[in-house]
Scaffold this active site. Structure first.
Site, short mmCIF file in Angstrom:
data_model
loop_
_atom_site.label_atom_id
_atom_site.label_comp_id
_atom_site.label_asym_id
_atom_site.label_seq_id
_atom_site.Cartn_x
_atom_site.Cartn_y
_atom_site.Cartn_z
N ASN A 88 -3.41 7.28 -3.69
CA ASN A 88 -3.47 7.62 -2.26
C ASN A 88 -2.96 9.02 -1.96
OD1 ASN A 88 -4.84 5.68 -0.78
ND2 ASN A 88 -3.13 4.24 -0.99
N HIS A 143 -0.22 -1.72 -7.47
CA HIS A 143 -1.08 -1.36 -6.34
C HIS A 143 -2.55 -1.50 -6.74
CE1 HIS A 143 -2.97 1.78 -3.55
NE2 HIS A 143 -2.73 0.69 -2.85
N GLU A 192 -2.34 0.51 -10.04
CA GLU A 192 -1.21 1.40 -10.33
C GLU A 192 0.03 0.54 -10.54
OE1 GLU A 192 -1.62 5.31 -7.79
OE2 GLU A 192 -2.56 3.65 -6.72
N SER A 218 0.83 -1.21 0.00
CA SER A 218 0.00 0.00 0.00
C SER A 218 0.86 1.25 0.00
CB SER A 218 -0.89 0.05 1.25
OG SER A 218 -1.74 -1.05 1.30
N1 LIG Z 1 -6.52 -4.29 2.30
C1 LIG Z 1 -6.44 -3.32 1.40
O1 LIG Z 1 -7.39 -2.56 1.18
C2 LIG Z 1 -5.20 -3.18 0.57
C3 LIG Z 1 -5.25 -2.42 -0.61
C4 LIG Z 1 -4.09 -2.31 -1.40
C5 LIG Z 1 -2.93 -2.94 -1.00
N2 LIG Z 1 -2.90 -3.66 0.17
C6 LIG Z 1 -1.64 -4.32 0.54
O2 LIG Z 1 -1.71 -5.69 0.14
C7 LIG Z 1 -0.94 -6.49 1.04
C8 LIG Z 1 -1.83 -7.55 1.65
O3 LIG Z 1 -2.88 -6.92 2.33
P1 LIG Z 1 -4.20 -7.71 2.79
O4 LIG Z 1 -5.18 -6.67 3.15
O5 LIG Z 1 -4.54 -8.75 1.77
O6 LIG Z 1 -3.65 -8.41 4.11
P2 LIG Z 1 -4.16 -9.76 4.80
O7 LIG Z 1 -3.69 -9.71 6.21
O8 LIG Z 1 -5.61 -9.99 4.53
O9 LIG Z 1 -3.35 -10.89 4.01
C9 LIG Z 1 -1.96 -11.08 4.12
C10 LIG Z 1 -1.69 -12.56 3.97
O10 LIG Z 1 -0.29 -12.75 3.86
C11 LIG Z 1 0.00 -13.97 4.52
N3 LIG Z 1 1.42 -14.05 4.80
C12 LIG Z 1 2.12 -13.43 5.80
N4 LIG Z 1 3.44 -13.75 5.69
C13 LIG Z 1 3.56 -14.58 4.61
C14 LIG Z 1 4.65 -15.23 3.97
N5 LIG Z 1 5.90 -15.10 4.43
N6 LIG Z 1 4.41 -15.98 2.88
C15 LIG Z 1 3.16 -16.12 2.40
N7 LIG Z 1 2.06 -15.52 2.96
C16 LIG Z 1 2.28 -14.77 4.05
C17 LIG Z 1 -0.89 -13.95 5.75
O11 LIG Z 1 -1.05 -15.23 6.31
C18 LIG Z 1 -2.19 -13.40 5.14
O12 LIG Z 1 -3.03 -14.44 4.66
C19 LIG Z 1 -0.32 -5.53 2.06
O13 LIG Z 1 0.94 -5.13 1.64
C20 LIG Z 1 -1.30 -4.36 2.02
O14 LIG Z 1 -0.73 -3.16 2.47
C21 LIG Z 1 -4.01 -3.81 0.94
#
Ligand SMILES: NC(=O)c1ccc[n+]([C@@H]2O[C@H](COP(=O)([O-])OP(=O)(O)OC[C@H]3O[C@@H](n4cnc5c(N)ncnc54)[C@H](O)[C@@H]3O)[C@@H](O)[C@H]2O)c1
Length: 300
Positions: A184, A133, A145, A112
């Site tokens: 953002n 992104h 993005e 993010s």
């Molecule tokens: N939630 C949002 O709205 C959003 C939007 C854009 C970007 N993001 C970004 O996307 C990424 C994921 O966010 P999310 O909301 O899906 O989080 P989430 O917590 O729902 O999912 C993250 C997943 O990664 C897994 N994980 C952790 N360490 C790991 C590893 N070493 N190997 C494999 N899997 C592993 C966790 O078990 C979990 O299932 C982050 O970087 C976040 O900032 C999130």
């Protein structure tokens, strides 16, 4: 575009949705996660989404969960990482991924806010690394993005843009790896002023949101700000800026009002109160309204 082999690392909120989009576009997708429950439920969550959206449910056959990272990424043309927002974790993961993929495999992070440069700096082949992104939910919000660093090759950017376009997304090329990318930065410039209006007693939080939703919020999905500036005239825009910009909040850090909300435990939905109070019913209603709106406009 030719069908590719895509690996998604992280099967959480974003990862399973990204896997869904690529599988629906006809690609073979592997997905991996270190938490067994998240990996085991990925296919059923994708299947439920496809059913709910009326999309081709046979796409689920193209998604293969793999508990082992090396097995998940081996042979991939493209790897996208969507694990927890943690720089050392992402750096370590990409170093490991690089050991198991071909030299030309493109590597993307869905961070993010962490600079892509910081995540990818330790790679041996930094020219194939970039940011993608996505916005939540990935299968309903069109924008992705595509962020290049100082090392990213033009070919890697072009291929990734095409991959997302062919999958029905609206990719936007971010030519410099700046904090907040494009979306953002714009979103939070607006939030800063929204919070400032409340902080300075000009109106309450409900009024800020009501004003936006009943005015430029109505147009903004079809009329971007720079189209709007041209529509009304750059001369009028200049005249408005000469009066308004000196009065708009330009403090470099977070608002003291926001800091106090957090310090007081007013964390929004999760505590039942943030800028305003939220009952469980109101929270569910707002979430449902947003989801229904995104569903109704997904093809526009
Ligand atoms: N939630 C949002 O709205 C959003 C939007 C854009 C970007 N993001 C970004 O996307 C990424 C994921 O966010 P999310 O909301 O899906 O989080 P989430 O917590 O729902 O999912 C993250 C997943 O990664 C897994 N994980 C952790 N360490 C790991 C590893 N070493 N190997 C494999 N899997 C592993 C966790 O078990 C979990 O299932 C982050 O970087 C976040 O900032 C999130």
């Amino acid at each position: 575009m030719a069908k590719s082999r895509i690996a998604v690392v992280g099967a959480g909120l974003m990862g399973h949705g990204i896997a869904q989009v690529f599988a629906l576009a006809g690609h073979e997708v592997t997905i991996t996660d270190t938490v067994a429950q998240n990996l085991d439920s990925a296919k059923s969550r994708i299947a439920a989404n496809l059913r709910d959206l009326g999309d081709d449910e046979s796409a689920i056959a193209r998604v293969t969960p793999r508990a082992d990272l090396a097995e998940a990424v081996r042979g991939a043309d493209y790897v996208v990482e969507a694990v927890s927002e943690n720089l050392p974790l992402k750096q370590k993961l990409f170093a490991e991924i690089e050991r198991h993929v071909r030299n030309e495999t493109i590597l993307a992070s869905n961070t993010s806010v962490i600079p892509i440069t910081a995540i990818m700096q330790g790679l041996k082949r930094r020219e194939r690394a970039l940011g993608t992104h996505w916005w939540n939910p990935p299968f309903l919000v069109p924008l992705v993005e595509v962020i290049e660093t100082q090392w990213t090759s033009a070919q890697a950017v072009a291929w990734t843009m095409e991959l997302h376009l062919a999958a029905g997304k609206k990719p936007a090329h971010v030519k410099k790896d700046v904090p907040g990318f494009i979306g953002n930065r714009l979103q939070h410039a607006l939030w800063r002023e929204a919070i400032s209006l409340v902080e300075h007693g000009i109106c309450d939080a409900e009024t800020v949101d009501a004003v936006i939703k009943a005015s430029f919020g109505r147009r903004i999905a079809v009329l971007g700000p720079l189209e709007n500036a041209d529509l009304v005239g750059t001369d009028l825009t200049l005249a408005i800026h000469e009066t308004v910009l000196p009065a708009i909040d330009s403090r470099p850090g977070p608002s003291p009002y926001l800091q106090k909300l957090v310090a007081d435990g007013r964390l929004g939905f999760k505590s039942g109160e943030g800028f305003r109070k939220w009952s469980a019913k109101e929270q569910a209603a707002l979430r449902a309204k947003v989801f229904a709106h995104l569903k109704a406009t997904r093809n526009s």
